[in-house]
Write an enzyme that holds these catalytic residues in place. Structure first.
Site, PDB file in Angstrom:
ATOM      1  N   SER A 213       0.847  -1.193   0.000  1.00  0.00           N
ATOM      2  CA  SER A 213       0.000   0.000   0.000  1.00  0.00           C
ATOM      3  C   SER A 213       0.880   1.240   0.000  1.00  0.00           C
ATOM      4  O   SER A 213       2.057   1.169  -0.345  1.00  0.00           O
ATOM      5  CB  SER A 213      -0.936  -0.025   1.206  1.00  0.00           C
ATOM      6  OG  SER A 213      -1.933   0.956   1.083  1.00  0.00           O
ATOM      7  N   ASN A 214       0.323   2.389   0.361  1.00  0.00           N
ATOM      8  CA  ASN A 214       1.099   3.637   0.413  1.00  0.00           C
ATOM      9  C   ASN A 214       0.545   4.521   1.524  1.00  0.00           C
ATOM     10  O   ASN A 214      -0.420   4.173   2.192  1.00  0.00           O
ATOM     11  CB  ASN A 214       1.066   4.333  -0.948  1.00  0.00           C
ATOM     12  CG  ASN A 214      -0.348   4.653  -1.374  1.00  0.00           C
ATOM     13  OD1 ASN A 214      -1.027   5.466  -0.761  1.00  0.00           O
ATOM     14  ND2 ASN A 214      -0.824   3.975  -2.413  1.00  0.00           N
ATOM     15  N   HIS A 215       1.166   5.698   1.692  1.00  0.00           N
ATOM     16  CA  HIS A 215       0.844   6.556   2.837  1.00  0.00           C
ATOM     17  C   HIS A 215      -0.308   7.532   2.609  1.00  0.00           C
ATOM     18  O   HIS A 215      -0.490   8.455   3.389  1.00  0.00           O
ATOM     19  CB  HIS A 215       2.081   7.355   3.253  1.00  0.00           C
ATOM     20  CG  HIS A 215       3.134   6.513   3.906  1.00  0.00           C
ATOM     21  ND1 HIS A 215       2.912   5.839   5.086  1.00  0.00           N
ATOM     22  CD2 HIS A 215       4.395   6.225   3.537  1.00  0.00           C
ATOM     23  CE1 HIS A 215       4.003   5.180   5.415  1.00  0.00           C
ATOM     24  NE2 HIS A 215       4.916   5.386   4.487  1.00  0.00           N
ATOM     25  N   SER A 216      -1.072   7.351   1.543  1.00  0.00           N
ATOM     26  CA  SER A 216      -2.188   8.282   1.298  1.00  0.00           C
ATOM     27  C   SER A 216      -3.143   8.288   2.492  1.00  0.00           C
ATOM     28  O   SER A 216      -3.581   7.240   2.960  1.00  0.00           O
ATOM     29  CB  SER A 216      -2.943   7.859   0.038  1.00  0.00           C
ATOM     30  OG  SER A 216      -4.152   8.574  -0.051  1.00  0.00           O
TER      31      SER A 216
END
Ligand code: C5P
Length: 230
Positions: A29-32
């Site tokens: 995933s990512n830090h959004s």
């Protein structure tokens, strides 16, 4: 609360990260944080639109008057977006979609072994949601606004993305600036949109995401009413 009228434009917004399973307990995933997309949804609803928010996993309350559809993966977000976009007047792709997913998510938890110091994962490309929405045929195609998070040459990359994905407008921001963008409450942006003879631009200085959201929604709804035949 504002109740949208039957003639209110339908706005569909994607927000947050996507989560791509590697096995039953792990994911890419990512830090959004979803803050920008949620601010856009709240603002569009406040400006009288009917709003559907297609959201990846985030820790935010659903804005008042907004219908929220929860998804996890890029493929789920793609399915939801392509189902809703043909009836929408405006589509804003604000989600930080994972570019790749595991080719084969393991059915059981991946085990580490004593004799293997490296692990190779095979990833496959996810669909480009906003490009597919922008490629919908006339009559089914909403006004399409995308985002571009860049660390250098912002305008050039944003212009390229606008053209390559077939968007109507792009909101570009410099994610290398401290205190702005990812996870933060503030953002600065460059808005670029297509005109009959090229493109036009607007520079939005650093400001709270809620304020920037109001500006973006106002702009998009104005351009939409200028381009639609009514
Ligand atoms: O290509 P890039 O990820 O930089 O493009 C960002 C824009 O494209 C954002 O509007 C994002 O929501 C959208 N996007 C998408 N589907 C993808 C990748 C990006 O809708 N698979």
């Amino acid at each position: 609360p504002i109740t949208p009228s039957a003639s209110a434009p339908h706005v569909v917004i994607t927000a947050g990260p996507t989560r791509e399973a590697l096995d039953p307990v792990r994911y890419l995933s990512n830090h959004s944080s979803g803050k920008m997309g949620y601010a856009l949804a709240a603002e569009a609803a406040a400006q009288g639109a009917r709003v559907t928010l297609i959201s990846g996993p985030v820790n935010l309350p659903t804005p008042q008057g907004v219908e929220r559809l929860n998804v996890e993966t890029a493929v789920q977000m793609h399915t939801a977006a392509l189902e809703l976009a043909p009836q929408a007047a405006l589509f804003i792709g604000c989600a930080a979609v994972a570019d790749y997913r595991a080719a084969n998510a393991a059915e059981h938890k991946l085990k580490k072994t004593d004799d293997q110091d490296t692990l190779t994962l095979t990833l496959v490309k996810n669909p480009d949601i906003i490009a597919d929405v922008a490629a919908l045929p006339d009559g089914q195609r909403p006004f399409v606004v995308g985002f571009a998070a860049e660390t250098q040459d912002i305008e050039r990359y944003a212009q390229d993305k606008l053209a390559r994905k077939g968007l109507d407008m792009i909101v570009a921001n410099d994610v290398s600036q401290q205190g702005l963008g990812f996870g933060s409450d503030d953002n600065a942006a460059l808005l670029l949109w297509r005109t009959s003879d090229g493109s036009d631009r607007l520079v939005a200085p650093p400001q709270p995401k809620t304020q920037l959201a109001a500006l973006i929604v106002r702009h998009a709804l104005t351009h939409l009413s200028l381009t639609s035949s009514g």
